[in-house]
Scaffold this motif. Sequence first.
Motif, PDB file in Angstrom:
ATOM      1  N   ILE A  96       0.831  -1.205   0.000  1.00 13.95           N
ATOM      2  CA  ILE A  96       0.000   0.000   0.000  1.00 13.95           C
ATOM      3  C   ILE A  96       0.864   1.252   0.000  1.00 13.95           C
ATOM      4  O   ILE A  96       0.490   2.272  -0.588  1.00 13.95           O
ATOM      5  N   CYS A  97       2.044   1.195   0.631  1.00  7.89           N
ATOM      6  CA  CYS A  97       2.956   2.343   0.579  1.00  7.89           C
ATOM      7  C   CYS A  97       3.513   2.528  -0.828  1.00  7.89           C
ATOM      8  O   CYS A  97       3.722   3.661  -1.277  1.00  7.89           O
ATOM      9  N   ARG A  98       3.721   1.425  -1.520  1.00  6.97           N
ATOM     10  CA  ARG A  98       4.210   1.518  -2.894  1.00  6.97           C
ATOM     11  C   ARG A  98       3.140   2.129  -3.798  1.00  6.97           C
ATOM     12  O   ARG A  98       3.447   2.958  -4.662  1.00  6.97           O
ATOM     13  N   ILE A  99       1.881   1.726  -3.595  1.00 10.87           N
ATOM     14  CA  ILE A  99       0.783   2.311  -4.373  1.00 10.87           C
ATOM     15  C   ILE A  99       0.686   3.806  -4.102  1.00 10.87           C
ATOM     16  O   ILE A  99       0.522   4.614  -5.022  1.00 10.87           O
ATOM     17  N   PHE A 100       0.822   4.189  -2.839  1.00  6.94           N
ATOM     18  CA  PHE A 100       0.775   5.610  -2.476  1.00  6.94           C
ATOM     19  C   PHE A 100       1.958   6.368  -3.088  1.00  6.94           C
ATOM     20  O   PHE A 100       1.801   7.450  -3.655  1.00  6.94           O
ATOM     21  N   TYR A 110       2.240  17.840  -2.596  1.00  6.65           N
ATOM     22  CA  TYR A 110       1.994  16.572  -1.918  1.00  6.65           C
ATOM     23  C   TYR A 110       0.544  16.444  -1.456  1.00  6.65           C
ATOM     24  O   TYR A 110       0.033  15.336  -1.281  1.00  6.65           O
ATOM     25  N   GLN A 111      -0.104  17.593  -1.266  1.00  5.76           N
ATOM     26  CA  GLN A 111      -1.494  17.550  -0.827  1.00  5.76           C
ATOM     27  C   GLN A 111      -2.414  16.981  -1.907  1.00  5.76           C
ATOM     28  O   GLN A 111      -3.565  16.620  -1.629  1.00  5.76           O
ATOM     29  N   ASP A 112      -1.900  16.910  -3.146  1.00  2.00           N
ATOM     30  CA  ASP A 112      -2.715  16.347  -4.230  1.00  2.00           C
ATOM     31  C   ASP A 112      -2.642  14.820  -4.293  1.00  2.00           C
ATOM     32  O   ASP A 112      -3.369  14.199  -5.078  1.00  2.00           O
ATOM     33  N   LEU A 113      -1.761  14.215  -3.490  1.00  2.00           N
ATOM     34  CA  LEU A 113      -1.668  12.752  -3.479  1.00  2.00           C
ATOM     35  C   LEU A 113      -2.966  12.154  -2.929  1.00  2.00           C
ATOM     36  O   LEU A 113      -3.497  12.598  -1.909  1.00  2.00           O
ATOM     37  N   ASN A 114      -3.467  11.137  -3.617  1.00  6.90           N
ATOM     38  CA  ASN A 114      -4.698  10.482  -3.177  1.00  6.90           C
ATOM     39  C   ASN A 114      -4.422   9.494  -2.049  1.00  6.90           C
ATOM     40  O   ASN A 114      -3.334   8.911  -1.976  1.00  6.90           O
ATOM     41  N   ARG A 115      -5.402   9.321  -1.200  1.00  4.69           N
ATOM     42  CA  ARG A 115      -5.286   8.318  -0.133  1.00  4.69           C
ATOM     43  C   ARG A 115      -5.116   6.934  -0.741  1.00  4.69           C
ATOM     44  O   ARG A 115      -5.642   6.633  -1.808  1.00  4.69           O
ATOM     45  N   ALA A 116      -4.390   6.071  -0.032  1.00  9.11           N
ATOM     46  CA  ALA A 116      -4.214   4.677  -0.440  1.00  9.11           C
ATOM     47  C   ALA A 116      -4.726   3.779   0.678  1.00  9.11           C
ATOM     48  O   ALA A 116      -4.324   3.928   1.837  1.00  9.11           O
ATOM     49  N   ILE A 117      -5.610   2.871   0.334  1.00 12.67           N
ATOM     50  CA  ILE A 117      -6.273   2.018   1.327  1.00 12.67           C
ATOM     51  C   ILE A 117      -6.049   0.559   0.945  1.00 12.67           C
ATOM     52  O   ILE A 117      -6.324   0.147  -0.187  1.00 12.67           O
ATOM     53  N   GLY A 118      -5.541  -0.224   1.883  1.00 15.04           N
ATOM     54  CA  GLY A 118      -5.363  -1.656   1.678  1.00 15.04           C
ATOM     55  C   GLY A 118      -6.438  -2.421   2.436  1.00 15.04           C
ATOM     56  O   GLY A 118      -6.702  -2.135   3.602  1.00 15.04           O
ATOM     57  N   ILE A 119      -7.060  -3.382   1.772  1.00 19.15           N
ATOM     58  CA  ILE A 119      -8.087  -4.220   2.400  1.00 19.15           C
ATOM     59  C   ILE A 119      -7.651  -5.671   2.247  1.00 19.15           C
ATOM     60  O   ILE A 119      -7.534  -6.185   1.126  1.00 19.15           O
ATOM     61  N   ASN A 120      -7.378  -6.330   3.364  1.00 24.25           N
ATOM     62  CA  ASN A 120      -6.947  -7.729   3.369  1.00 24.25           C
ATOM     63  C   ASN A 120      -8.042  -8.590   3.988  1.00 24.25           C
ATOM     64  O   ASN A 120      -8.345  -8.448   5.182  1.00 24.25           O
ATOM     65  N   ILE A 121      -8.624  -9.465   3.189  1.00 23.95           N
ATOM     66  CA  ILE A 121      -9.644 -10.391   3.690  1.00 23.95           C
ATOM     67  C   ILE A 121      -8.958 -11.740   3.868  1.00 23.95           C
ATOM     68  O   ILE A 121      -8.442 -12.321   2.907  1.00 23.95           O
ATOM     69  N   LEU A 122      -8.929 -12.228   5.097  1.00 24.99           N
ATOM     70  CA  LEU A 122      -8.131 -13.407   5.433  1.00 24.99           C
ATOM     71  C   LEU A 122      -9.007 -14.549   5.937  1.00 24.99           C
ATOM     72  O   LEU A 122      -9.914 -14.335   6.758  1.00 24.99           O
ATOM     73  N   ASP A 123      -8.711 -15.740   5.485  1.00 31.64           N
ATOM     74  CA  ASP A 123      -9.403 -16.925   6.000  1.00 31.64           C
ATOM     75  C   ASP A 123      -8.579 -17.581   7.102  1.00 31.64           C
ATOM     76  O   ASP A 123      -8.541 -18.794   7.229  1.00 31.64           O
TER      77      ASP A 123
END
Length: 292
Positions: A96-100, A110-123
């Motif tokens: 997620i840091c790499r995506i950001f 830098y204020q124009d950078l979009n938020r980056a959100i990681g969603i991990n669904i784990l079994d």
Amino acid sequence: MPERLDPKVDVVFKRVFGSEENKDILMNLLNAVLGLTGKQQIVAVKLLNPYLEQEYIDDSYGILDIKVQLGSGELVDIEMQIGDRANMERRSAFYICRIFGDQIITRGRYQDLNRAIGINILDFVRIKDSQRYHTSFRLRERDENIDLTDAIEIHFIELPKLNEEMASYDNPLDRWAMFLKGWDDMELLERLSKEDPAIAQARIALEKMASDPRAKEIYEQRLKAIMDRNSDLYEAELRGKREGKNEGKREGKREGKRETARAALLEGLEPPIVAKITGLPLETIQKLKAKL
């Protein structure tokens, strides 16, 4: 009962949630995870890596995630995992840091950078310090619990922590979690489908995929690859434990011999005799004597 495929297998998860024709299903899931309601709800998404059959054939061990850009510009990476990989937290933070960080900065804003959100669904259970099945993390001041920034956010949804008795059918995320867990429970699926039209759509998508011979073949190949990988990881872990245990025993024996040698040297026995008694190399005995 119509044949179904397990949506927790990433090839199925990505086809159900990561296809252009199923964007409504994806948006419903994202709103549930992020707790967005009313005017805040996501109403538009752009798939950055849509479903492609070829990637499943060529990359049977890789990570098949869903990358999305929301209408707000925010970037989201969704990953479904059925096998515990080591360093899940660090790996998720890295991605997620790499995506950001891969965003293009114009005019140093830098204020124009979009938020980056990681969603991990784990079994499987990974966040053992929390009893909650849905946890989210940001960069935060430890003592006063103040956010440094909301630019990076990581969610973990650990399915084994939620059971049917705990689940609330009024909670959208609980409904999705129970759908993923109870994909082969006809009675549960009927109830969930009546409660949530998006889940009814996902159920139809699953049945459609199961009726497609090619999709079913890819599913079976992928499932076998995942099981083989998990088995390899498990065997490697067991082998490491055995080797560590054996090495510990060997080191214990060596230390015992060294203690015997020290005692014999203190009694005045000559190094060649001590070497013969203990089985240690003469050079080792001479070093021990020098230290004494």
